[in-house]
Motif scaffolding. Structure first.
Motif, PDB file in Angstrom:
ATOM      1  N   ALA A 182     -60.831   1.273  37.592  1.00 54.69           N
ATOM      2  CA  ALA A 182     -61.593   2.266  36.837  1.00 54.69           C
ATOM      3  C   ALA A 182     -61.073   3.673  37.105  1.00 54.69           C
ATOM      4  CB  ALA A 182     -63.081   2.164  37.192  1.00 54.69           C
ATOM      5  N   MET A 183     -60.729   3.958  38.356  1.00 50.77           N
ATOM      6  CA  MET A 183     -60.168   5.270  38.674  1.00 50.77           C
ATOM      7  C   MET A 183     -58.801   5.442  38.020  1.00 50.77           C
ATOM      8  SD  MET A 183     -61.241   5.822  42.674  1.00 50.77           S
ATOM      9  CE  MET A 183     -60.609   7.508  42.760  1.00 50.77           C
ATOM     10  N   ALA A 200     -50.770  -4.319  35.274  1.00 52.89           N
ATOM     11  CA  ALA A 200     -50.304  -3.006  35.723  1.00 52.89           C
ATOM     12  C   ALA A 200     -51.111  -2.529  36.929  1.00 52.89           C
ATOM     13  CB  ALA A 200     -50.383  -1.995  34.587  1.00 52.89           C
ATOM     14  N   MET A 201     -52.418  -2.818  36.917  1.00 51.87           N
ATOM     15  CA  MET A 201     -53.266  -2.441  38.056  1.00 51.87           C
ATOM     16  C   MET A 201     -52.826  -3.174  39.320  1.00 51.87           C
ATOM     17  SD  MET A 201     -55.424  -0.200  37.008  1.00 51.87           S
ATOM     18  CE  MET A 201     -54.113   0.320  35.929  1.00 51.87           C
ATOM     19  N   GLY A 254     -63.461   5.748  47.078  1.00 48.42           N
ATOM     20  CA  GLY A 254     -62.182   6.281  46.616  1.00 48.42           C
ATOM     21  C   GLY A 254     -61.050   5.715  47.447  1.00 48.42           C
ATOM     22  N   PHE A 255     -59.957   6.475  47.524  1.00 53.45           N
ATOM     23  CA  PHE A 255     -58.815   6.025  48.321  1.00 53.45           C
ATOM     24  C   PHE A 255     -58.038   7.198  48.881  1.00 53.45           C
ATOM     25  CE2 PHE A 255     -57.155   6.283  43.973  1.00 53.45           C
ATOM     26  CZ  PHE A 255     -55.948   6.961  44.142  1.00 53.45           C
ATOM     27  N   VAL A 256     -57.286   6.926  49.939  1.00 49.27           N
ATOM     28  CA  VAL A 256     -56.318   7.864  50.507  1.00 49.27           C
ATOM     29  C   VAL A 256     -54.975   7.164  50.544  1.00 49.27           C
ATOM     30  CG1 VAL A 256     -57.989   9.161  51.898  1.00 49.27           C
ATOM     31  CG2 VAL A 256     -56.822   7.185  52.896  1.00 49.27           C
TER      32      VAL A 256
END
Length: 185
Positions: free
Chosen positions: A33-34, A55-56, A84-86
């Motif tokens: 989604a992000m 692709a994801m 989220g992510f880092v």
């Protein structure tokens, strides 16, 4: 579990409210989604050409398997909910420099999670990866990201004019650096 989604290869790190952990299968829809959010991707200096499920999976695989780098989910320390992510990418081992990045889902912004996740990312870069410096490229109009980075000790070292060509136009990009010598031990 999909290739690239591994057991805890990056020891989990936690602050009061934020937790960093490896990507889990249950995180894939939120990451997708992000990745499919054009506005967010433009802020992250990315134009995703393909956003289908294959692709994801390929994107997650690239991020989680980059040599010398890191890709972690930011999760709520109590509930483990995805925030989220880092990431740390483009690591140059000899110079001990990498590109650091942070992205939060819309529901997690403006609550301090970014500051906590950034502190954990910097700690990992210095102590686990042995990096001396992290770099960041941030759209010059992304005030929230610039605030988080500056609060974490980054300094702006330049401005690249008309540098990012997104779907919404051409944007200047600030170049930041954070020396990590004060974190090593």
């Amino acid at each position: 579990m999909r290739q690239g989604l591994t057991a805890e290869t990056w020891p989990s790190a936690t602050t009061r409210r934020a937790h960093l952990r490896d990507v889990r299968e249950a995180d894939v829809p939120a990451l997708a989604a992000m990745r499919r959010d054009d506005e967010l991707q433009a802020q992250l200096l990315t134009v995703a050409d393909a956003i289908d499920d294959n692709a994801m999976a390929a994107w997650i695989e690239r991020r989680t398997s980059e040599p010398g780098g890191a890709f972690q989910v930011v999760a709520d320390a109590r509930s483990e909910a995805f925030l989220g992510f880092v990431q740390i990418s483009h690591v140059h081992r000899r110079n001990r420099v990498g590109q650091g990045g942070l992205a939060l889902a819309s529901h997690a912004r403006g609550q301090g999670f970014g500051h906590e996740a950034m502190a954990l990312l910097l700690d990992h870069a210095a102590r686990r990866l042995g990096l001396a410096k992290l770099m960041a490229e941030i759209r010059a109009d992304n005030a929230a990201s610039l605030r988080v980075h500056h609060a974490a000790g980054y300094r702006t070292v330049g401005l690249m004019t008309a540098h990012f060509h997104g779907r919404d136009g051409v944007h200047d990009v600030a170049l930041l650096e954070r020396h990590l010598g004060d974190m090593a031990s």
